[in-house]
Design a protein around this motif. Sequence first.
Motif, short mmCIF file in Angstrom:
data_model
loop_
_atom_site.label_atom_id
_atom_site.label_comp_id
_atom_site.label_asym_id
_atom_site.label_seq_id
_atom_site.Cartn_x
_atom_site.Cartn_y
_atom_site.Cartn_z
N THR A 17 30.32 46.67 39.15
CA THR A 17 30.36 45.36 39.11
C THR A 17 28.92 44.62 39.63
OG1 THR A 17 32.49 44.62 38.91
CG2 THR A 17 31.25 42.50 39.46
N GLY A 66 36.26 43.56 45.92
CA GLY A 66 38.16 43.57 44.71
C GLY A 66 39.51 43.61 46.07
N GLN A 89 36.80 42.23 39.80
CA GLN A 89 37.84 43.09 38.58
C GLN A 89 38.69 43.22 39.62
OE1 GLN A 89 37.36 42.01 35.23
NE2 GLN A 89 39.55 41.80 34.65
N SER A 90 39.97 43.44 39.42
CA SER A 90 41.23 44.11 40.16
C SER A 90 41.75 44.66 38.93
CB SER A 90 41.86 44.15 41.50
OG SER A 90 42.25 42.90 41.13
N SER A 91 42.18 46.07 39.44
CA SER A 91 43.19 46.30 38.41
C SER A 91 44.69 45.86 38.37
CB SER A 91 43.59 47.59 38.48
OG SER A 91 44.17 48.01 39.32
N LEU A 93 45.56 42.39 39.87
CA LEU A 93 45.72 41.22 39.45
C LEU A 93 44.63 40.55 38.72
CD1 LEU A 93 47.66 39.44 42.62
CD2 LEU A 93 48.87 40.28 40.11
N SER A 94 43.73 41.87 37.88
CA SER A 94 42.17 41.21 37.41
C SER A 94 41.55 40.08 37.89
CB SER A 94 43.12 40.60 35.95
OG SER A 94 43.58 41.04 35.39
N GLY A 95 41.18 40.39 39.70
CA GLY A 95 40.63 39.78 40.27
C GLY A 95 41.27 38.79 40.95
N VAL A 96 41.99 38.03 40.30
CA VAL A 96 42.40 36.72 40.49
C VAL A 96 42.70 36.94 42.22
CG1 VAL A 96 44.30 34.63 40.98
CG2 VAL A 96 43.01 35.67 38.42
N ASP A 97 43.13 37.41 42.73
CA ASP A 97 43.04 38.59 44.28
C ASP A 97 41.93 38.07 44.73
OD1 ASP A 97 42.71 40.51 42.41
OD2 ASP A 97 43.84 41.42 43.89
N ILE A 116 34.32 35.84 38.63
CA ILE A 116 35.29 37.47 38.72
C ILE A 116 34.18 38.14 37.60
CG2 ILE A 116 36.96 38.63 38.30
CD1 ILE A 116 39.23 35.89 38.60
N GLY A 117 33.50 39.58 38.39
CA GLY A 117 33.19 40.13 37.49
C GLY A 117 31.77 39.99 37.10
#
Length: 196
Positions: A17, A66, A89-91, A93-97, A116-117
């Motif tokens: 990222t 992340g 972006q995390s696996s 929660l897609s980066g929402v966390d 995010i990202g």
Amino acid sequence: MSALVGVIMGSKSDWSTLSHTAEMLDKLGIPHEVKVVSAHRTPDLLFQYAEEAEGRGIQVIIAGAGGAAHLPGMCAAKTHLPVLGVPVQSSMLSGVDSLLSIVQMPAGVPVATLAIGRAGAVNAALLAASILGHQHPQFHAALKNSARNRPRPCWTIRTRARPEAAPAGPSLSRAGERPGQCIGPQAPAAVDEVEP
């Protein structure tokens, strides 16, 4: 010129990222450094980095993280420099966390949180250029030039009159443009013209 922007990340995996940040800073001609400093695994190193950054000439810190994403906030707690937080972006929660961890800072410990990202990573570099541009006019010029040369997608929706209808229907376009005029890359054919 020594580095003016410090780009830090919580782990090497965040480089996928934050590499977009470094790439944009390079395009703008802004000297920067890139380091891995973890809020959880190397907190003393993070605190040292944040406390010494200003003395080394750093004027803006871009911190990407992340998951729990404490890096930007912990960094901001140890410096008065502007800290720009980029949620990776995390696996799970897609980066929402990551976004929520960075954006929800208490009053008095500001972190400017971006998207995010990749989008957030690129925008962090552009925002850093804007911040630095007041003291370094060449970066404002580079920022303006970048904006002028950025591809602008153009989606113009037109309706055509049916043979039995009188005048053509409404046309949606940007102010000052002729209906159907495209000022950026060619719009997809499916969007360019829509039958009523």
